[in-house]
Design an enzyme around this catalytic site. Structure first.
Site, PDB file in Angstrom:
ATOM      1  N   TYR B 100       0.850  -1.198   0.000  1.00 42.04           N
ATOM      2  CA  TYR B 100       0.000   0.000   0.000  1.00 42.04           C
ATOM      3  C   TYR B 100       0.878   1.237   0.000  1.00 42.04           C
ATOM      4  CZ  TYR B 100      -2.873   3.785   1.793  1.00 42.04           C
ATOM      5  OH  TYR B 100      -3.493   4.997   1.952  1.00 42.04           O
ATOM      6  N   GLU B 188      -3.851   7.195  -3.855  1.00 42.05           N
ATOM      7  CA  GLU B 188      -3.481   5.891  -3.295  1.00 42.05           C
ATOM      8  C   GLU B 188      -3.187   4.914  -4.407  1.00 42.05           C
ATOM      9  OE1 GLU B 188      -5.832   4.964   0.766  1.00 42.05           O
ATOM     10  OE2 GLU B 188      -6.976   4.787  -1.068  1.00 42.05           O
TER      11      GLU B 188
END
Lengths: 294, 380
Positions: B100, B188
């Site tokens: 991530y 993201e």
């Protein structure tokens, strides 16, 4: 007495020649504010309600000794106007515009902090010290000179709270909006510290709202204050989850509800009202308690 | 404004981040063609929402025929409340590891925050909650550059080294460039994948552009394109904030705090807000007329409360707009107006001469009580 805006303040209005700027210049003058100049790039030489207009802030500082500014410029130009004011040596910047891009607000905040400048906003109604003046858009008829400091994230709600405080016979030393946007210039403890030092202020009312953690982070400072703090947090009934992004939720997990803020502020010794109508009574209790304790 | 996955990936590619190969498809035939070029694929609905996988919006297809079938199932359906108009047909990539990488804004500090976590994939929020120490963060003040070595330091903390470390750090720097360049408030890459050969690819991405910055990014179009509710779209056209709720009282307020407080008081009085419209500082007579009509159009609205302060707002124009709006309503609704500030006397006169009840006290609870009285009088 007052904080930030005093009888010595010499203020300019950036965007004084615009539609909103002209009206607000008149209202601020009628309220008795010491407005010494306007600034609009390209409009130097104009006069707005008797106030001379300059092309840039540096000139207004040099010729009129200006040390404060209030901005009525369109949001896309707000960052430039704020940076110009800071570069010209202005000490108090009131950024009224709403819809300022958040990356611009971040740059404004950083520049102000590095220069040690007070930046209120963006998206602030401004600052008013009843009997002295106002830099901003508050309706002057709503306020009375007095000894209560009011700090608010929301303009309209601050007016409402001031109304209740006045009904109860108090009045304000200074009322100011820190700004309703996600990223703003001031931190609440800095403003609380100014009120704590001000001999003209007996107590502070902090008007907050759901979201973020500014109120929670002010709690440790409130715990150290001598002057009483009464708080009210709006948004008990607001639906949760609006405008909360996924990545944002990672750093903000579990923060920002009325309950969180109430818990943190109460633990720090603030009296937290569950409705605005309770604010005057809590103020009365705290002010009386103080007198007895001495 | 939330960008769709394919828009975000275009931006990433422009800044040097590798992504799986993909084609956008509006019809099953286009999906078949894309799969014929790409081999085994994943068909992904393009909607401005997360959680697409769990909602059935991401489906694998082994061959072009299957890709066409998946596309025909998904196109025209509704997923998470959004009609599916396009799908992204993307080569299926085998990820050795899922990480991530994210950027957001820490509002209180007024700085961007870079976040990296060695366990990416679907449940990053849960990981962040249960193991906050596994999310490594770096604060980036406004105007700062993200130096490669800073990114390497961050990613090293999560246990990466060698070529992978350098590649991941490069992606972090590239993502931060996108973040700054496009006024993003969220960026993201999740998952950020590592392939068997060690290459790094952005398998999915989420980007949200600051609505207030759209004037300098005309390439993204208008944010109202993504609004589903017709009343929300109309609110955007008028330039006001509108939040749909599920009660029976319509609220118009000139500020967010005042509006929230009005909601709280309505609830305390035993009613529920149907909606909440905040005008901000740009009231005109026409805006107010439309605002009244918009709020009243919400089904289930039995009464209206208008709560205004005239600081920057011209109260007389607001009052005239309320009169216009109320008199054009198809059915008579109980309405209460509280309006204080500059020009309040003239504004009250305008409202009263049109027969609209005005509450002159500072107390919003008085206005709420007056509205409740009217509602009860009506039902009696």
């Amino acid at each position: 007495m007052s904080i930030l805006l005093t009888e010595e303040t010499r203020a300019i209005v950036q965007g004084a020649t615009g539609r909103i700027g002209q009206v607000q210049v008149r209202w601020m003058l009628e309220y008795g504010t010491n407005i010494v100049a306007g600034v609009t790039p390209g409009q130097g030489g104009a006069v707005v309600h008797g106030v001379p207009v300059y092309d840039n802030v540096a000139e207004a500082v040099e010729k009129e000794g200006a040390d404060a500014t209030v901005l009525f410029v369109p949001a896309p130009y707000t960052k430039d106007a704020v940076l110009e004011a800071i570069a010209a040596g202005i000490r108090l910047v009131v950024a009224v515009p709403e819809h300022v891009p958040v990356h611009d607000a971040m740059a404004m905040r950083r520049a102000a902090r590095e220069a040690g400048v007070w930046l209120l906003g963006p998206n602030t109604p401004g600052i008013i010290s009843p009997g002295i003046g106002k830099l901003g858009i508050m309706p002057g008829n709503m306020f009375k000179p007095g000894r209560i400091g009011i700090i608010s994230r929301s303009g309209t709600l601050a007016y409402e709270v001031a109304g209740y405080v006045n009904e109860a016979g108090y009045g304000e030393s200074t009322l100011l909006g820190i700004g309703g946007d996600p990223v703003i210039g001031p931190d609440i403890p800095d403003i609380l510290a100014a009120f704590e030092k001000d001999p003209g202020t007996d107590a502070v009312v902090l008007v907050g709202e759901i979201g973020g953690s500014a109120e929670e982070e002010a709690a440790p400072f409130i715990a150290r204050m001598q002057k009483p703090v009464v708080a009210y947090i709006a948004g008990r009934s607001a639906p949760p989850g609006r405008r909360m992004g996924h990545a944002g939720a990672i750093i903000r997990a579990g923060q920002g509800t009325v309950q969180d803020k109430t818990r943190a502020l109460s633990a720090a010794g603030a009296a937290v009202a569950t409705a605005i109508a309770e604010v005057p009574r809590l103020l009365g209790q705290r002010l009386q308690g103080r007198t007895k304790a001495r | 404004m939330r960008l769709l996955e394919y828009q975000g990936k275009e931006i990433l590619r422009r800044h040097g981040v590798a992504t799986p190969q993909g084609r956008l498809a509006r019809t099953p035939a286009e999906a078949r063609e894309a799969a014929a070029e790409l081999g085994p694929v994943v068909v992904k609905v393009q909607i401005p929402s997360g959680g697409r996988g769990k909602a059935g919006g991401i489906r694998p297809a082994a061959d072009p025929v299957q890709a066409g079938e998946r596309a025909s199932e998904l196109l025209g359906s509704t997923i998470k409340g959004f009609p599916v108009e396009t799908v992204l047909v993307e080569e299926k990539v085998a990820l050795r590891e899922e990480l991530y990488l994210g950027l957001t804004i820490d509002n209180r500090r007024g700085a961007a925050v870079l976040m990296f976590c060695a366990s990416g994939g679907m449940d990053i929020e849960e990981v962040a909650q249960s193991h906050p120490e596994s999310v490594y963060k770096l604060e980036l003040p406004a105007g700062a550059e993200l130096k490669d070595y800073e990114a390497r330091q961050l990613i090293r903390k999560a246990g990466f080294q060698g070529k992978t470390l350098v590649r991941l750090a490069q992606v972090a720097a590239q993502l931060y460039q996108c973040f700054s360049r496009y006024d993003l408030v969220v960026a993201e890459i999740n998952p950020l994948g590592i392939l068997a050969d060690g290459q790094v690819v952005a398998a999915d991405c989420k980007m949200e552009v600051d609505d207030n910055s759209l004037f300098r990014h005309p390439e993204f179009g208008s944010e109202k394109d993504e609004l589903q509710d017709p009343l929300e779209r109309e609110a955007r056209e008028i330039g006001v904030t509108y939040i749909k709720l599920d009660g029976d009282i319509g609220i118009i307020a000139s500020g967010a705090g005042l509006g929230m407080n009005t909601m709280d008081l309505i609830l305390a009085a035993g009613h529920r807000p149907a909606n909440f419209l905040e005008t901000g500082g740009g009231i005109t007579r026409e805006l107010m007329r439309r605002a009244v009509q918009l709020v009243a159009r919400h089904e289930g609205v039995r009464g209206l409360i208008v709560n205004l302060y005239g600081g920057v707002n011209p109260l007389v124009a607001a009052a005239e707009g309320v009169v216009d709006g109320v008199s054009a309503l198809p059915v008579r609704l109980p309405v209460v107006v509280k309006a204080l500030g500059n020009q309040q006397g003239e504004a009250h006169a305008v409202l009263e001469s049109a027969g609209i009840p005005v509450v002159k006290s500072i107390r919003t609870e008085d206005a709420v009580a007056e509205l409740v009285r009217q509602l009860e009088g009506q039902s009696a």
